[in-house]
Design an enzyme around this catalytic site. Sequence first.
Site, PDB file in Angstrom:
ATOM      1  N   PHE A 126     -22.593  -5.169  38.153  1.00 53.45           N
ATOM      2  CA  PHE A 126     -22.103  -4.454  36.983  1.00 53.45           C
ATOM      3  C   PHE A 126     -23.099  -4.699  35.857  1.00 53.45           C
ATOM      4  O   PHE A 126     -23.557  -5.832  35.662  1.00 53.45           O
ATOM      5  CB  PHE A 126     -20.711  -4.976  36.599  1.00 53.45           C
ATOM      6  N   ASP A 195     -18.818 -13.771  40.173  1.00 53.84           N
ATOM      7  CA  ASP A 195     -18.026 -12.872  39.339  1.00 53.84           C
ATOM      8  C   ASP A 195     -16.889 -12.349  40.219  1.00 53.84           C
ATOM      9  O   ASP A 195     -17.123 -11.651  41.210  1.00 53.84           O
ATOM     10  CB  ASP A 195     -18.905 -11.722  38.847  1.00 53.84           C
ATOM     11  N   TYR A 220      -7.614  -8.054  33.415  1.00 54.48           N
ATOM     12  CA  TYR A 220      -6.940  -6.782  33.148  1.00 54.48           C
ATOM     13  C   TYR A 220      -6.959  -5.825  34.327  1.00 54.48           C
ATOM     14  O   TYR A 220      -6.419  -4.723  34.230  1.00 54.48           O
ATOM     15  CB  TYR A 220      -7.538  -6.099  31.907  1.00 54.48           C
ATOM     16  N   LYS A 221      -7.529  -6.243  35.453  1.00 53.19           N
ATOM     17  CA  LYS A 221      -7.538  -5.386  36.633  1.00 53.19           C
ATOM     18  C   LYS A 221      -6.342  -5.742  37.520  1.00 53.19           C
ATOM     19  O   LYS A 221      -5.206  -5.423  37.180  1.00 53.19           O
ATOM     20  CB  LYS A 221      -8.871  -5.515  37.366  1.00 53.19           C
ATOM     21  N   ARG A 369     -13.744   6.674  42.710  1.00 51.70           N
ATOM     22  CA  ARG A 369     -13.217   5.334  43.022  1.00 51.70           C
ATOM     23  C   ARG A 369     -11.695   5.363  43.007  1.00 51.70           C
ATOM     24  O   ARG A 369     -11.071   5.885  42.085  1.00 51.70           O
ATOM     25  CB  ARG A 369     -13.689   4.297  41.995  1.00 51.70           C
TER      26      ARG A 369
END
Length: 395
Positions: A126, A195, A220-221, A369
């Site tokens: 990312f 990560d 938050y995922k 996605r």
Amino acid sequence: MSELASRASELDAADELAGLRERFVLDDVVYLDGNSLGALPAHVPGRVEDVVRRQWGELRIRSWDESGWWTAPERIGDRIAPLVGAAAGQIVVGDSTSVNVFKALVAAVRMAGEGRDEILVDATTFPTDGYIAESAARMTGCTLRPVAPAEVGPALSGRTAAVLLNHVDYRTGRLYDLPALTAAVHAAGAIAVWDLCHSAGALPVGLDEHGVDLAVGCTYKYLNGGPGAPAYLYVRRDLQDRFDSPLPGWNSHAEPFGMRPGYEPASGAVRGRVGTPDILSMLALEAALDVWDGVSVEAVRAKSLALTDFFLECVAAYTPAGRVESVTPAAHAERGSQVALRCDDAGDVMKRLIERGVVGDFRHPDVLRFGFTPLYVGFADVERAARVLGETVAG
């Protein structure tokens, strides 16, 4: 009812996690974007109202002690710990993922010792991880070397100080071999930094079991902590007395209220703290973690694989041949909890899917996605999403 729709109903009826859906605020939309932002747990608004109205509104400054605000970063870290395979006392919550990547990577270089002047970073990472790694390398006098995860082994050397890797690739959903890669990094005498943004809450991680040195992740995922919820930092217990943070804030001081000009780090994971914690979002996260009560990560992983298997089967059945192509590995050992499909006009296709009540997301230039959060996504959702996708790309 089609054969696939009938199977979806049977699978939902047998799903031991199906009842968890009631713990969330959902509507008739098929929400497959929990890998970007998890759904709202239903009890969180009430808890946040109490934090605002009573703890802040009535108790005010007293809440740092009486409401446990001061100890929230470690307390909530201990709530996250079992979800990533860590014992208590090794995770501190606070700051963003980017800030925690910076803390972890610079500290890793400092722990690696003399003669190690190279940082390896996942070349497909990312973007923010890459940006932070480049800055950390400049600050520590290291050379930054981007490599694909499959090339980490041959790239390691006596010069390697730290290796920053993603557990799951954010574009493709590919799951990398954390145990093997960590072992290879250790064999070279380097520090492994992972990560976990796209794996925590979706599959077993095993930080302690596999001897991971440092890890970071967002909440938050799949952890459903809310937009901008604070991230976390894991520091393996035997490394904590060597963890030298590049951001030595007053919250990580051994005597934070001593107000001494000289810095003396606290013991334990508290060293990962920096400044005053963001209490409103932190306590919203703490409330959100209640949805995990009585839920095993292993059961979540089993359902995740079943959901993604079924989605791929439905996509193959409903979409015209050659119209979309999965870039997510078929092998369970190499798959996270999302499916990424390559599609020529992916941006327009996703826009039309959302208009029809199927929410995923688009990644430039050609990737659709779909993230599968087993706590609230069911098999009927999967069948509907694939059917609408097929109708959309055929139109």
